[in-house]
Design an enzyme around this catalytic site. Structure first.
Site, PDB file in Angstrom:
ATOM      1  N   THR A  20      52.512 -32.475 -32.532  1.00 14.01           N
ATOM      2  CA  THR A  20      52.898 -31.646 -31.390  1.00 14.01           C
ATOM      3  C   THR A  20      51.893 -30.534 -31.142  1.00 14.01           C
ATOM      4  OG1 THR A  20      54.549 -30.007 -30.701  1.00 14.01           O
ATOM      5  CG2 THR A  20      54.404 -30.409 -33.039  1.00 14.01           C
ATOM      6  N   ASP A  21      51.826 -30.092 -29.895  1.00 15.37           N
ATOM      7  CA  ASP A  21      50.949 -28.951 -29.570  1.00 15.37           C
ATOM      8  C   ASP A  21      51.460 -27.656 -30.208  1.00 15.37           C
ATOM      9  OD1 ASP A  21      53.198 -28.518 -27.970  1.00 15.37           O
ATOM     10  OD2 ASP A  21      52.083 -28.246 -26.100  1.00 15.37           O
ATOM     11  N   GLU A  22      52.734 -27.685 -30.672  1.00 15.16           N
ATOM     12  CA  GLU A  22      53.289 -26.452 -31.255  1.00 15.16           C
ATOM     13  C   GLU A  22      52.581 -26.047 -32.540  1.00 15.16           C
ATOM     14  OE1 GLU A  22      57.458 -25.841 -31.303  1.00 15.16           O
ATOM     15  OE2 GLU A  22      57.774 -26.815 -29.382  1.00 15.16           O
ATOM     16  N   LYS A  47      55.770 -29.465 -38.887  1.00 13.72           N
ATOM     17  CA  LYS A  47      54.893 -30.474 -38.267  1.00 13.72           C
ATOM     18  C   LYS A  47      53.441 -30.219 -38.684  1.00 13.72           C
ATOM     19  CE  LYS A  47      55.858 -33.348 -35.680  1.00 13.72           C
ATOM     20  NZ  LYS A  47      56.292 -34.757 -35.890  1.00 13.72           N
ATOM     21  N   TYR A  61      60.141 -25.373 -37.320  1.00  8.54           N
ATOM     22  CA  TYR A  61      59.802 -26.717 -36.827  1.00  8.54           C
ATOM     23  C   TYR A  61      58.285 -26.903 -36.781  1.00  8.54           C
ATOM     24  CZ  TYR A  61      58.583 -30.298 -33.374  1.00  8.54           C
ATOM     25  OH  TYR A  61      57.989 -31.360 -32.732  1.00  8.54           O
TER      26      TYR A  61
HETATM   27  P1  NAD Z   1      64.236 -37.100 -31.289  1.00 10.71           P
HETATM   28  O1  NAD Z   1      64.915 -35.998 -32.024  1.00 10.71           O
HETATM   29  O2  NAD Z   1      64.748 -37.502 -29.949  1.00 10.71           O
HETATM   30  O3  NAD Z   1      64.214 -38.417 -32.184  1.00 10.71           O
HETATM   31  C1  NAD Z   1      63.930 -38.390 -33.557  1.00 10.71           C
HETATM   32  C2  NAD Z   1      64.299 -39.749 -34.152  1.00 10.71           C
HETATM   33  O4  NAD Z   1      63.959 -39.730 -35.539  1.00 10.71           O
HETATM   34  C3  NAD Z   1      65.795 -40.070 -34.060  1.00 10.71           C
HETATM   35  O5  NAD Z   1      65.976 -41.423 -33.697  1.00 10.71           O
HETATM   36  C4  NAD Z   1      66.298 -39.841 -35.483  1.00 10.71           C
HETATM   37  O6  NAD Z   1      67.418 -40.635 -35.833  1.00 10.71           O
HETATM   38  C5  NAD Z   1      65.061 -40.225 -36.285  1.00 10.71           C
HETATM   39  N1  NAD Z   1      65.044 -39.579 -37.600  1.00 10.71           N
HETATM   40  C6  NAD Z   1      65.216 -38.249 -37.874  1.00 10.71           C
HETATM   41  N2  NAD Z   1      65.162 -38.052 -39.198  1.00 10.71           N
HETATM   42  C7  NAD Z   1      64.949 -39.265 -39.773  1.00 10.71           C
HETATM   43  C8  NAD Z   1      64.791 -39.703 -41.109  1.00 10.71           C
HETATM   44  N3  NAD Z   1      64.863 -38.856 -42.124  1.00 10.71           N
HETATM   45  N4  NAD Z   1      64.547 -41.025 -41.337  1.00 10.71           N
HETATM   46  C9  NAD Z   1      64.473 -41.898 -40.306  1.00 10.71           C
HETATM   47  N5  NAD Z   1      64.642 -41.535 -39.018  1.00 10.71           N
HETATM   48  C10 NAD Z   1      64.869 -40.234 -38.755  1.00 10.71           C
HETATM   49  O7  NAD Z   1      62.705 -36.670 -31.222  1.00 10.71           O
HETATM   50  P2  NAD Z   1      61.619 -36.939 -30.075  1.00 10.71           P
HETATM   51  O8  NAD Z   1      61.686 -35.867 -29.071  1.00 10.71           O
HETATM   52  O9  NAD Z   1      61.709 -38.366 -29.662  1.00 10.71           O
HETATM   53  O10 NAD Z   1      60.282 -36.706 -30.918  1.00 10.71           O
HETATM   54  C11 NAD Z   1      59.650 -37.794 -31.606  1.00 10.71           C
HETATM   55  C12 NAD Z   1      58.410 -37.272 -32.293  1.00 10.71           C
HETATM   56  O11 NAD Z   1      57.517 -36.703 -31.328  1.00 10.71           O
HETATM   57  C13 NAD Z   1      58.679 -36.148 -33.291  1.00 10.71           C
HETATM   58  O12 NAD Z   1      57.836 -36.347 -34.404  1.00 10.71           O
HETATM   59  C14 NAD Z   1      58.309 -34.875 -32.549  1.00 10.71           C
HETATM   60  O13 NAD Z   1      57.889 -33.884 -33.439  1.00 10.71           O
HETATM   61  C15 NAD Z   1      57.171 -35.367 -31.687  1.00 10.71           C
HETATM   62  N6  NAD Z   1      56.948 -34.655 -30.403  1.00 10.71           N
HETATM   63  C16 NAD Z   1      57.983 -34.446 -29.537  1.00 10.71           C
HETATM   64  C17 NAD Z   1      57.731 -33.856 -28.291  1.00 10.71           C
HETATM   65  C18 NAD Z   1      58.836 -33.630 -27.286  1.00 10.71           C
HETATM   66  O14 NAD Z   1      58.591 -33.003 -26.251  1.00 10.71           O
HETATM   67  N7  NAD Z   1      60.042 -34.110 -27.504  1.00 10.71           N
HETATM   68  C19 NAD Z   1      56.419 -33.465 -27.953  1.00 10.71           C
HETATM   69  C20 NAD Z   1      55.388 -33.669 -28.883  1.00 10.71           C
HETATM   70  C21 NAD Z   1      55.670 -34.292 -30.088  1.00 10.71           C
HETATM   71  O1  DAU Z   2      55.584 -28.788 -27.059  1.00 10.00           O
HETATM   72  C1  DAU Z   2      56.102 -29.901 -27.707  1.00 10.00           C
HETATM   73  C2  DAU Z   2      57.495 -29.604 -28.230  1.00 10.00           C
HETATM   74  O2  DAU Z   2      58.342 -29.531 -27.094  1.00 10.00           O
HETATM   75  C3  DAU Z   2      57.985 -30.647 -29.212  1.00 10.00           C
HETATM   76  O3  DAU Z   2      57.170 -30.638 -30.354  1.00 10.00           O
HETATM   77  C4  DAU Z   2      59.444 -30.398 -29.604  1.00 10.00           C
HETATM   78  O4  DAU Z   2      59.916 -31.452 -30.412  1.00 10.00           O
HETATM   79  C5  DAU Z   2      60.270 -30.343 -28.336  1.00 10.00           C
HETATM   80  O5  DAU Z   2      61.601 -30.036 -28.661  1.00 10.00           O
HETATM   81  C6  DAU Z   2      59.717 -29.313 -27.351  1.00 10.00           C
HETATM   82  O6  DAU Z   2      59.911 -27.971 -27.873  1.00 10.00           O
HETATM   83  P1  DAU Z   2      60.423 -26.757 -26.949  1.00 10.00           P
HETATM   84  O7  DAU Z   2      61.065 -25.765 -27.825  1.00 10.00           O
HETATM   85  O8  DAU Z   2      59.346 -26.309 -26.034  1.00 10.00           O
HETATM   86  O9  DAU Z   2      61.508 -27.561 -26.048  1.00 10.00           O
HETATM   87  P2  DAU Z   2      62.982 -27.161 -25.545  1.00 10.00           P
HETATM   88  O10 DAU Z   2      63.385 -28.200 -24.552  1.00 10.00           O
HETATM   89  O11 DAU Z   2      63.898 -26.849 -26.659  1.00 10.00           O
HETATM   90  O12 DAU Z   2      62.708 -25.798 -24.745  1.00 10.00           O
HETATM   91  C7  DAU Z   2      61.813 -25.751 -23.650  1.00 10.00           C
HETATM   92  C8  DAU Z   2      61.758 -24.314 -23.178  1.00 10.00           C
HETATM   93  O13 DAU Z   2      63.013 -23.986 -22.580  1.00 10.00           O
HETATM   94  C9  DAU Z   2      61.554 -23.302 -24.282  1.00 10.00           C
HETATM   95  O14 DAU Z   2      60.763 -22.236 -23.774  1.00 10.00           O
HETATM   96  C10 DAU Z   2      62.957 -22.790 -24.595  1.00 10.00           C
HETATM   97  C11 DAU Z   2      63.658 -22.889 -23.250  1.00 10.00           C
HETATM   98  N1  DAU Z   2      65.098 -23.213 -23.270  1.00 10.00           N
HETATM   99  C12 DAU Z   2      65.513 -24.278 -23.995  1.00 10.00           C
HETATM  100  C13 DAU Z   2      66.839 -24.647 -23.994  1.00 10.00           C
HETATM  101  C14 DAU Z   2      67.331 -25.823 -24.807  1.00 10.00           C
HETATM  102  C15 DAU Z   2      65.987 -22.478 -22.487  1.00 10.00           C
HETATM  103  O15 DAU Z   2      65.578 -21.519 -21.812  1.00 10.00           O
HETATM  104  N2  DAU Z   2      67.303 -22.845 -22.480  1.00 10.00           N
HETATM  105  C16 DAU Z   2      67.779 -23.901 -23.207  1.00 10.00           C
HETATM  106  O16 DAU Z   2      69.009 -24.177 -23.171  1.00 10.00           O
END
Ligand code: NAD
Ligand code: DAU
Length: 345
Positions: A131-133, A163, A159
């Site tokens: 992730t970019d985080e 990562k 988090y």
């Molecule tokens: P998500 O929470 O929707 O899905 C995570 C999945 O992993 C689920 O199916 C869960 O059951 C499985 N999981 C969790 N713990 C596990 C374990 N111990 N063993 C096996 N399976 C397990 O997450 P997502 O948003 O789809 O993110 C997927 C990946 O991408 C993550 O590694 C996250 O850090 C990364 N990522 C997410 C975003 C985003 O915007 N959502 C952006 C950049 C990177």
């Molecule tokens: O940048 C990549 C990341 O993006 C991933 O690595 C993470 O897995 C993914 O969860 C996401 O992280 P964020 O914290 O940016 O996403 P989230 O959707 O939780 O929040 C987006 C923005 O919105 C953040 O600034 C917090 C704000 N927010 C979030 C929620 C859930 C609100 O203002 N209200 C809300 O209810």
């Protein structure tokens, strides 16, 4: 070629599986997922009829089970999507994030080493979905600044620290054990099947029910939004053609303040802005993310298919058409569950 995809029942992993299982009929895809609260078998149940797809319910923290699976399946490629992914949860329960995101990742890499050392099978690539985080955040008043692959790691939340810890282990395994690895670091994804704890599905589902929409702090924090399809096309390119040992950034080139984004969604749904409710800010809340994707564009020819306008429209449409999907999650009563077709564990 045989692929192990961990976390394939979650948001990005399930979209990835839909993309590759159909695109590559000659490759085999084995999804390993623990089906945590965020994993939903409904997201991939339609793939169970495909001959090149298999689901195994397993936890990446279960070291012995992962070794057994790898010994049996002999994967060529391992793509690790599995993670605890929600920043707010990491603030409440940071230890779980270390266990899943760091130890789980190490278990997968150790299992890959074990099957190689025992002469059973040599993997071609371990890909870590990061992730970019891990880069921390950028100031709001410097729109010229972007994260590149050379930006130092500087994490803010439990988090992002977990990562980053996993990324460092992946790089250490590459150097120490010559494990063939790549890492992708992507910005905020949106699209179908996103768990309704993340901002976009929260806003859509609450707006559809005319419920207050919680905006943290002032709503001025900026995220760089990318459609999940474009992220997955990037991962596929990096896994197949990326240079071993390299990190690749993937970004949406689509920065929005949270408030702008919420207003766009409300307008599209024809709902009033009076639903917006400012709530207590997230502790340590990152200000701005913005990604420079030049490396993956130049080296691997990656481009984005979706403009933000098209992507958010089709995503809103998906949630409107699939309200049952969210209702199922919220009620905990799934229309179809993994246990329905498999022995209870
Ligand atoms: P998500 O929470 O929707 O899905 C995570 C999945 O992993 C689920 O199916 C869960 O059951 C499985 N999981 C969790 N713990 C596990 C374990 N111990 N063993 C096996 N399976 C397990 O997450 P997502 O948003 O789809 O993110 C997927 C990946 O991408 C993550 O590694 C996250 O850090 C990364 N990522 C997410 C975003 C985003 O915007 N959502 C952006 C950049 C990177
Ligand atoms: O940048 C990549 C990341 O993006 C991933 O690595 C993470 O897995 C993914 O969860 C996401 O992280 P964020 O914290 O940016 O996403 P989230 O959707 O939780 O929040 C987006 C923005 O919105 C953040 O600034 C917090 C704000 N927010 C979030 C929620 C859930 C609100 O203002 N209200 C809300 O209810």
């Amino acid at each position: 070629m045989k692929f192990v995809i961990t976390g394939g029942a979650g948001f990005i992993g399930s979209n990835y599986l839909h993309y590759v299982v159909n695109k590559y009929p000659d490759d085999e895809f084995i999804c390993i997922d623990a089906l945590t609260y965020a994993g939903n078998y409904n997201n991939i149940k339609d793939l169970s009829s495909m001959s090149n797809f298999k689901f195994i319910k397993a936890n990446i923290c279960d070291r012995e089970k992962i070794i057994d699976i790898f010994k049996q399946e002999k994967p060529d490629y391992i793509i690790n999507f599995a993670a605890e992914s929600h920043v707010d949860n990491s603030i409440k329960n940071p230890n779980l994030f270390v266990e899943t995101n760091i130890i789980g990742t190490m278990n997968l890499m150790n299992a890959a080493r074990i099957i190689q050392d025992e002469g059973i099978h040599k993997i071609k690539r371990f890909h870590q979905v990061s992730t970019d985080e891990v880069y921390g955040d950028l100031p709001l008043d410097r729109p010229d600044l972007l994260f590149t692959e050379n930006t130092p790691i500087h994490t803010s939340s439990p988090y992002s620290a977990s990562k980053a810890g996993a990324d460092l282990q992946v790089l250490a395994y590459a150097r120490t054990y010559k494990l063939p690895v790549t890492i992708s670091r992507c910005s905020n994804n949106y699209g179908p099947y996103q768990f309704p704890e993340k901002l976009i599905p929260v806003v859509i589902s609450k707006a559809l029910k005319d419920e207050p929409i919680p905006v943290y702090g002032t709503g001025e924090n900026i995220r760089d939004w990318i459609h999940v399809y474009d992220h997955n096309v990037g991962i596929d390119l990096i896994v197949r053609n990326g240079k071993e040992g390299n990190i690749y950034n993937l970004g949406g080139h689509s920065e929005k303040t949270n408030l702008e984004l919420v207003k766009i969604i409300l307008k599209e749904l024809n709902k009033p802005e009076s639903l917006i409710t400012f709530v207590t800010d997230r502790p340590g809340h990152d200000l701005r993310y913005a990604i420079d994707s030049t490396k993956v564009e130049k080296e691997l020819g990656w481009t984005r298919t979706y403009s933000f306008e098209e992507g958010i429209k089709s995503t809103i449409e998906w949630y409107v058409q699939n309200q049952e999907w969210i209702d199922d999650i919220k009620s905990g009563k799934y229309k179809y569950s993994y246990e329905d077709n498999n022995e209870k564990e």
